[in-house]
Design an enzyme around this catalytic site. Sequence first.
Site, PDB file in Angstrom:
ATOM      1  N   HIS A  30      43.419  39.328  41.883  1.00  0.00           N
ATOM      2  CA  HIS A  30      42.645  40.029  42.638  1.00  0.00           C
ATOM      3  C   HIS A  30      41.692  40.632  41.767  1.00  0.00           C
ATOM      4  O   HIS A  30      41.515  41.566  41.284  1.00  0.00           O
ATOM      5  CB  HIS A  30      43.430  41.348  43.012  1.00  0.00           C
ATOM      6  CG  HIS A  30      42.888  42.148  44.078  1.00  0.00           C
ATOM      7  ND1 HIS A  30      43.551  42.898  44.914  1.00  0.00           N
ATOM      8  CD2 HIS A  30      41.599  42.370  44.341  1.00  0.00           C
ATOM      9  CE1 HIS A  30      42.546  43.394  45.925  1.00  0.00           C
ATOM     10  NE2 HIS A  30      41.388  43.246  45.283  1.00  0.00           N
ATOM     11  N   HIS A  32      37.111  40.278  41.954  1.00  0.00           N
ATOM     12  CA  HIS A  32      35.853  40.021  42.620  1.00  0.00           C
ATOM     13  C   HIS A  32      34.732  39.721  41.612  1.00  0.00           C
ATOM     14  O   HIS A  32      34.485  40.146  40.759  1.00  0.00           O
ATOM     15  CB  HIS A  32      35.531  41.100  43.842  1.00  0.00           C
ATOM     16  CG  HIS A  32      36.565  41.321  44.873  1.00  0.00           C
ATOM     17  ND1 HIS A  32      36.668  40.835  45.722  1.00  0.00           N
ATOM     18  CD2 HIS A  32      37.515  42.153  44.506  1.00  0.00           C
ATOM     19  CE1 HIS A  32      37.692  41.233  46.390  1.00  0.00           C
ATOM     20  NE2 HIS A  32      38.098  42.288  45.840  1.00  0.00           N
ATOM     21  N   HIS A 209      42.735  41.981  52.454  1.00  0.00           N
ATOM     22  CA  HIS A 209      42.524  43.297  52.046  1.00  0.00           C
ATOM     23  C   HIS A 209      43.463  44.582  53.026  1.00  0.00           C
ATOM     24  O   HIS A 209      43.140  44.155  54.163  1.00  0.00           O
ATOM     25  CB  HIS A 209      41.381  44.058  51.552  1.00  0.00           C
ATOM     26  CG  HIS A 209      40.818  43.338  50.280  1.00  0.00           C
ATOM     27  ND1 HIS A 209      40.595  42.129  49.832  1.00  0.00           N
ATOM     28  CD2 HIS A 209      40.238  44.035  49.070  1.00  0.00           C
ATOM     29  CE1 HIS A 209      40.136  42.055  48.564  1.00  0.00           C
ATOM     30  NE2 HIS A 209      39.973  43.143  48.254  1.00  0.00           N
ATOM     31  N   GLU A 211      44.206  48.468  52.523  1.00  0.00           N
ATOM     32  CA  GLU A 211      44.205  49.522  51.552  1.00  0.00           C
ATOM     33  C   GLU A 211      44.390  50.847  52.373  1.00  0.00           C
ATOM     34  O   GLU A 211      45.430  51.540  52.172  1.00  0.00           O
ATOM     35  CB  GLU A 211      43.067  49.708  50.637  1.00  0.00           C
ATOM     36  CG  GLU A 211      42.518  48.718  49.732  1.00  0.00           C
ATOM     37  CD  GLU A 211      41.543  49.182  48.942  1.00  0.00           C
ATOM     38  OE1 GLU A 211      41.369  49.395  47.817  1.00  0.00           O
ATOM     39  OE2 GLU A 211      40.242  48.707  49.727  1.00  0.00           O
ATOM     40  N   ASP A 291      40.520  44.295  40.016  1.00  0.00           N
ATOM     41  CA  ASP A 291      39.580  44.086  41.206  1.00  0.00           C
ATOM     42  C   ASP A 291      38.162  44.031  40.834  1.00  0.00           C
ATOM     43  O   ASP A 291      37.741  43.032  41.101  1.00  0.00           O
ATOM     44  CB  ASP A 291      40.031  45.768  41.731  1.00  0.00           C
ATOM     45  CG  ASP A 291      39.664  45.952  43.074  1.00  0.00           C
ATOM     46  OD1 ASP A 291      39.129  44.925  43.743  1.00  0.00           O
ATOM     47  OD2 ASP A 291      39.847  46.852  43.771  1.00  0.00           O
ATOM     48  N   ASP A 292      37.485  45.187  40.430  1.00  0.00           N
ATOM     49  CA  ASP A 292      35.964  45.195  40.100  1.00  0.00           C
ATOM     50  C   ASP A 292      35.842  45.715  38.546  1.00  0.00           C
ATOM     51  O   ASP A 292      35.288  46.905  38.584  1.00  0.00           O
ATOM     52  CB  ASP A 292      35.049  45.757  40.963  1.00  0.00           C
ATOM     53  CG  ASP A 292      35.439  45.288  42.623  1.00  0.00           C
ATOM     54  OD1 ASP A 292      35.046  44.275  42.884  1.00  0.00           O
ATOM     55  OD2 ASP A 292      36.224  45.961  43.349  1.00  0.00           O
TER      56      ASP A 292
END
Length: 362
Positions: A30, A32, A209, A211, A291-292
């Site tokens: 996960h 990006h 996704h 959330e 994630d990021d």
Amino acid sequence: MSLAGLHSTPVPADPAIDAMVAALPKVSLHCHLIGSVAPQTVVDLARRHGVRLGRSADDLYDHASYQDLGEFLRVLDVVGSLIRDADDFARVTYESLTAGGAAHGVLYREVHLSPPGHPGVPYPTILEGVLAGARDAEADTGIRAGFVVGLCRERSGAAAVELVEQVVGHRADEVLGIGLDYAEIKGPPTRFAEAFRLARRAGLRRTAHSESGPPDHVRVLLDELGCSRVDHGYHVVDDPAITARCVAERVPFTCTPVSSDVGRYSGSGDGTHRRIAEMVDAGLLVTIDSDDPPMFGTDPTHDHRVLAHALGWRRDRLAALTRNAVEACWLDDTDRAVLLARVKAGVAATPDAPPAPQEDPA
């Protein structure tokens, strides 16, 4: 004060924990691509394309402001707009996999691409660049990569179908499946059922996704979109029936401790990461990723570090999450077995940290 270059979730200095989490082998499901672009690379790309940012690499990412998802997505779109040609995509992919991956013990990463985040860039150009970057990264560090093409839930179902058609029409073995991202409130999953059916018929894996939506969205992802795993999904533990189903079916959940804590999904912004702990305690198949990473002031090592401190987890508990990621990844059985062997060897060579001190019940 600028947060660039600092971890947005500070933890105490502990050499034993630092050595443990740095040495642990990791599997990344996960992460990006746009969100993994380093600040200096953003500045370089802006200069290359004649775009004035108005910020330096030192103050480009304001981690705390990303409690507002809209603000985070705005910054994400700015970065995405600066990645414009195959050379740009090769560079950011290479850096994500090497400095952002292999340097932290990541053996394998499934990189999430967001073609709608690169306005005017043809999908074949994106594909050419990321494949080149991945090949170079594997040659230099041994890290392997696959790709997940994200559909933007803020766009129409028809736009999602069109993107899947492009993925199928320019099929590459390294593109393993599709995902569904951006603001959940703006795009309920049912809107994209047709695109996901098309992906299934083409043999593409599916994830999405989830959330902030209700727990029932997890059921929709499984039953109507045919997802084999769920990105985030912290709210699943609010519904015992759906939780029990996901435990029984070994549905993987790709959790991201630091970014989700900043965004107040996995721990209400309090650093406890209680949602992730509840998911693990419930028997769910949980994986950990970043994630990021630079946008949220983290990296694969740091996301493991914060769990070690917040939850008292040490080598074996954290290694179990990596083995979960091997089970959840989209490699074939042969490559998965090879990856698992590498993970086991890496764990065996990892020094454990002393157990967390027990609280005095008094």
